[in-house]
Design an enzyme around this catalytic site. Structure first.
Site, short mmCIF file in Angstrom:
data_model
loop_
_atom_site.label_atom_id
_atom_site.label_comp_id
_atom_site.label_asym_id
_atom_site.label_seq_id
_atom_site.Cartn_x
_atom_site.Cartn_y
_atom_site.Cartn_z
N HIS A 88 39.94 40.85 32.88
CA HIS A 88 39.09 41.46 33.93
C HIS A 88 37.93 40.52 34.26
O HIS A 88 36.75 40.83 34.00
CB HIS A 88 38.58 42.81 33.42
CG HIS A 88 38.09 43.73 34.49
ND1 HIS A 88 37.15 43.37 35.42
CD2 HIS A 88 38.43 45.01 34.78
CE1 HIS A 88 36.92 44.39 36.22
NE2 HIS A 88 37.69 45.40 35.86
N GLU A 148 41.47 39.25 38.66
CA GLU A 148 41.88 39.74 37.35
C GLU A 148 43.38 39.55 37.13
O GLU A 148 44.18 40.45 37.41
CB GLU A 148 41.53 41.23 37.24
CG GLU A 148 40.10 41.56 37.67
CD GLU A 148 39.87 43.06 37.87
OE1 GLU A 148 40.59 43.88 37.28
OE2 GLU A 148 38.96 43.41 38.63
#
Ligand code: BG6
Length: 300
Positions: free
Chosen positions: A162, A267
């Site tokens: 992330h 991500e």
């Protein structure tokens, strides 16, 4: 010293370039800073909790074994909170594995996972080992994850890095190589084919781009200059996210409130479907973020 370990962190310093460094919090094995020749490349909220009380808002939180929240009640990941438990667990620092490029590893298994959350995954019956390798190059940061199933039965998982990239002004940035890719727009709850040659940011953005050839490099271009390249191995999907004004306002750990202008999450992951790992099997995937013009190799 190229590697400094404190109670809660590990800091790597490039052996020939003392202003190139990466800091990793043991909580979540979260990379919280990557400075290249003195310049920070990752966005970290000023209100991020770094004390293990909640996942870090910024840097590179790790998402496992579910991305988002599972809607299917029958699935073993159903009871898990959003993004699973890897980012809420304190990982073990395993030490250095290479001098050039400087590389360290962190490990997580049922023995050190956040018990309360881990037990919500198939009632704590899945036995696994995660090994995260972090490589600090001259102009790149590579994170590689290996997942091993040490249990008696197969399990399903998602993985995602992330990554919160730091950018001077997101409204001046474009992201390449997403054209003609299938994407699920989380805001519209609709799937369509991306038709923009370059995606740009002037409102909330939350899309899952699916099954993109891993030969494709995503580039963040700012006012005509390539800022960052994102390369992937075995991670076919990528979420692109910017919370914009209202969503940032709703996040207590998001500061400053106009910080959404200086961040962009790209991500890489395996999230559009699950990886099914049989007992005794291993799976791995990596992302490499590098600076400047197009890079084609991962070595320093
Ligand atoms: C992104 C999701 O990956 O993570 C967004 O696509 C979500 O929908 C964001 O809002 C942040 O999630 P969290 O759990 O860290 O607030």
């Amino acid at each position: 010293m190229s590697i400094e370990e404190t109670e809660d962190k590990v800091i790597l310093t490039h052996p020939r370039e003392p202003t190139t460094k990466v800091s990793i919090l043991k909580y979540g094995a979260t990379v919280i800073s990557w400075e290249n020749k003195g310049k920070e490349q990752l966005w970290l909220s000023e209100a991020a909790k770094l004390d293990g009380s909640k996942p870090v808002r910024g840097g590179i939180p790790l998402v496992f074994p579910i991305f988002g929240k599972q809607k299917n009640e029958e699935h073993p990941t159903y009871k898990l909170p959003q993004h699973g438990f890897a980012r809420n667990s304190t990982w073990e620092f395993l030490g250095q594995t290479s001098e050039n490029p400087l590389t360290v590893q962190f490990g997580l298994g049922p023995e050190n996972a956040n018990k309360e959350i881990y037990n919500l995954w198939n009632e704590g019956k899945n036995n696994f080992t995660l090994i995260l390798s972090i490589e600090l190059g001259d102009d790149h940061l590579k994170t590689n994850i290996e997942v091993e199933n040490n249990g008696d039965e197969a399990f399903d998982f998602n993985w995602l890095f992330h990554t919160y990239l730091k950018v001077p002004d997101v409204t001046d940035c474009l992201v390449t190589n997403l054209i003609d890719q299938k994407c699920y727009d989380q805001l519209l709850a609709t799937e369509y084919i991306e038709k923009s040659p370059m995606v740009c940011f002037n409102e909330e953005f939350d899309r899952i781009y699916k099954k993109i050839d891993t030969d494709k490099i995503f580039q963040v271009v700012e006012l005509g200059k390539v800022l960052i390249n994102v390369q992937r191995e075995n991670l076919p999907d990528s979420v692109v996210w910017n919370p914009w004004i209202e969503k940032s306002n709703g996040m207590a750990d998001f500061e400053p409130k106009n910080g959404y202008l200086n961040m962009l999450c790209i991500e890489p992951g395996h999230v559009s479907d699950f990886v099914t790992l049989k007992n005794g099997e291993k799976w791995s995937g990596s992302q490499t973020i590098s600076l400047g013009g197009c890079k084609t190799n991962n070595t320093s």
